[in-house]
Design a protein around this motif. Structure first.
Motif, PDB file in Angstrom:
ATOM      1  N   UNK A  27       0.801  -1.225   0.000  1.00 44.21           N
ATOM      2  CA  UNK A  27       0.000   0.000   0.000  1.00 44.21           C
ATOM      3  C   UNK A  27       0.834   1.276   0.000  1.00 44.21           C
ATOM      4  N   UNK A  28       2.140   1.161   0.338  1.00 45.98           N
ATOM      5  CA  UNK A  28       2.951   2.380   0.373  1.00 45.98           C
ATOM      6  C   UNK A  28       4.396   2.069  -0.014  1.00 45.98           C
ATOM      7  N   UNK A  29       5.140   3.136  -0.330  1.00 44.73           N
ATOM      8  CA  UNK A  29       6.557   2.948  -0.673  1.00 44.73           C
ATOM      9  C   UNK A  29       7.335   2.435   0.543  1.00 44.73           C
ATOM     10  N   UNK A  30       6.925   2.862   1.759  1.00 40.66           N
ATOM     11  CA  UNK A  30       7.589   2.354   2.974  1.00 40.66           C
ATOM     12  C   UNK A  30       7.463   0.837   3.087  1.00 40.66           C
ATOM     13  N   UNK A  31       6.252   0.374   2.835  1.00 42.54           N
ATOM     14  CA  UNK A  31       5.999  -1.059   2.914  1.00 42.54           C
ATOM     15  C   UNK A  31       6.825  -1.808   1.862  1.00 42.54           C
ATOM     16  N   UNK A  47      22.755   4.504  -1.240  1.00 45.02           N
ATOM     17  CA  UNK A  47      21.756   5.575  -1.326  1.00 45.02           C
ATOM     18  C   UNK A  47      20.903   5.422  -2.589  1.00 45.02           C
ATOM     19  N   UNK A  48      19.629   5.709  -2.471  1.00 40.15           N
ATOM     20  CA  UNK A  48      18.778   5.768  -3.669  1.00 40.15           C
ATOM     21  C   UNK A  48      17.541   6.607  -3.381  1.00 40.15           C
ATOM     22  N   UNK A  49      17.010   7.197  -4.421  1.00 36.81           N
ATOM     23  CA  UNK A  49      15.771   7.968  -4.318  1.00 36.81           C
ATOM     24  C   UNK A  49      14.649   7.122  -4.913  1.00 36.81           C
ATOM     25  N   UNK A  50      13.413   7.511  -4.606  1.00 36.30           N
ATOM     26  CA  UNK A  50      12.260   6.771  -5.108  1.00 36.30           C
ATOM     27  C   UNK A  50      11.370   7.700  -5.922  1.00 36.30           C
ATOM     28  N   UNK A  51      10.967   7.218  -7.092  1.00 34.32           N
ATOM     29  CA  UNK A  51       9.988   7.960  -7.889  1.00 34.32           C
ATOM     30  C   UNK A  51       8.747   7.093  -8.061  1.00 34.32           C
ATOM     31  N   UNK A  55       7.558  10.729 -10.611  1.00 38.90           N
ATOM     32  CA  UNK A  55       7.724  11.889  -9.737  1.00 38.90           C
ATOM     33  C   UNK A  55       8.506  11.448  -8.506  1.00 38.90           C
ATOM     34  N   UNK A  56       9.568  12.200  -8.182  1.00 37.87           N
ATOM     35  CA  UNK A  56      10.335  11.876  -6.978  1.00 37.87           C
ATOM     36  C   UNK A  56       9.451  12.066  -5.749  1.00 37.87           C
ATOM     37  N   UNK A  57       9.553  11.154  -4.802  1.00 31.13           N
ATOM     38  CA  UNK A  57       8.772  11.301  -3.577  1.00 31.13           C
ATOM     39  C   UNK A  57       9.715  11.442  -2.386  1.00 31.13           C
ATOM     40  N   UNK A  58       9.265  12.191  -1.381  1.00 28.17           N
ATOM     41  CA  UNK A  58      10.015  12.262  -0.128  1.00 28.17           C
ATOM     42  C   UNK A  58       9.111  11.677   0.938  1.00 28.17           C
TER      43      UNK A  58
END
Lengths: 78, 147
Positions: A27-31, A47-51, A55-58
């Protein structure tokens, strides 16, 4: 059933051993990250970012059906 | 409807002849007074005694082209440019070959030069592109960009 696509690149793709994963019922990027880091512990060390849908998310973002999540290590174009 | 985004990616290195042709094509645009060109070349860095022989570039193309579209709009908003062209390599580019070609043109030199520099900096920082530095023994490391 909710399905998502996970795209990975660069050093992240090396760790996952593939660049395209289909996962369901997240249900979420955290999960998603918790599940991936459990399966691929080496992910915790880079290190990595998530889109989500390009769209990049924080922080954590919720995931809709058919969401495309990309795991992006630091960019190094040029 | 999805807008058609301008492609910037080329397979393999950017050839010197292609760059020369691009310059030549602008001779019909006689309002231009200044061109600024940036060329990124693959460098044979030595890391722990091993020499980089090539960089293998990959991208998240759909996102990269959207990001580039945003950069292009912001640059045209900020500077008085006549035109701007960007080409970035994908796949293998050997040491000594060109992997990035940024070309800005304007009536006067200052906007051409400033826009060119800003576009190069933004490309390196914002485009989802990755360079894999391949050594002579086929091992590799992921490139890191310097600020």
């Amino acid at each position: 059933m909710k399905e998502i696509t996970v795209l990975s690149f660069g050093a992240v793709a090396d760790i996952l051993g593939q660049s395209n994963l289909k996962l369901s019922n997240l249900s979420s990027t955290d999960e998603l990250m918790q599940q991936l880091e459990k399966e691929y512990p080496a992910l915790k060390n880079i290190p990595y970012a998530i889109a989500v849908n390009k769209q990049l998310v924080t922080g954590s973002a919720s995931l809709e059906h058919n969401a495309i999540v990309a795991l992006l290590p630091p960019f190094s174009g040029g | 409807m999805e807008k058609k985004l301008k492609n910037i990616f080329v397979r393999g290195p950017v050839a010197a002849a292609f760059i020369a042709d691009s310059i030549q094509k602008h001779s019909t645009q006689t309002g231009i007074g200044a061109h600024s060109i940036f060329l990124g070349q693959v460098r044979n860095d030595v890391v722990n005694g091993k020499t980089v022989t090539a960089i293998d570039y990959t991208t998240y193309e759909e996102m990269a082209l959207e990001q580039m579209h945003g950069i292009r709009e912001a640059i045209f908003e900020k500077y008085e440019l006549t035109c701007m062209h960007v080409y970035h390599s994908l796949g293998t580019v050997k040491a000594g070959e060109i992997s990035l070609f940024v070309f800005t043109s304007a009536k006067h030199r200052k906007p051409a030069i400033a826009a060119c520099e800003e576009v190069v900096e933004r490309i390196k920082k914002e485009l989802p592109v990755w360079g894999k530095e391949v050594f002579e023994d086929t091992t590799y490391q992921w490139k890191e960009n310097h600020p």
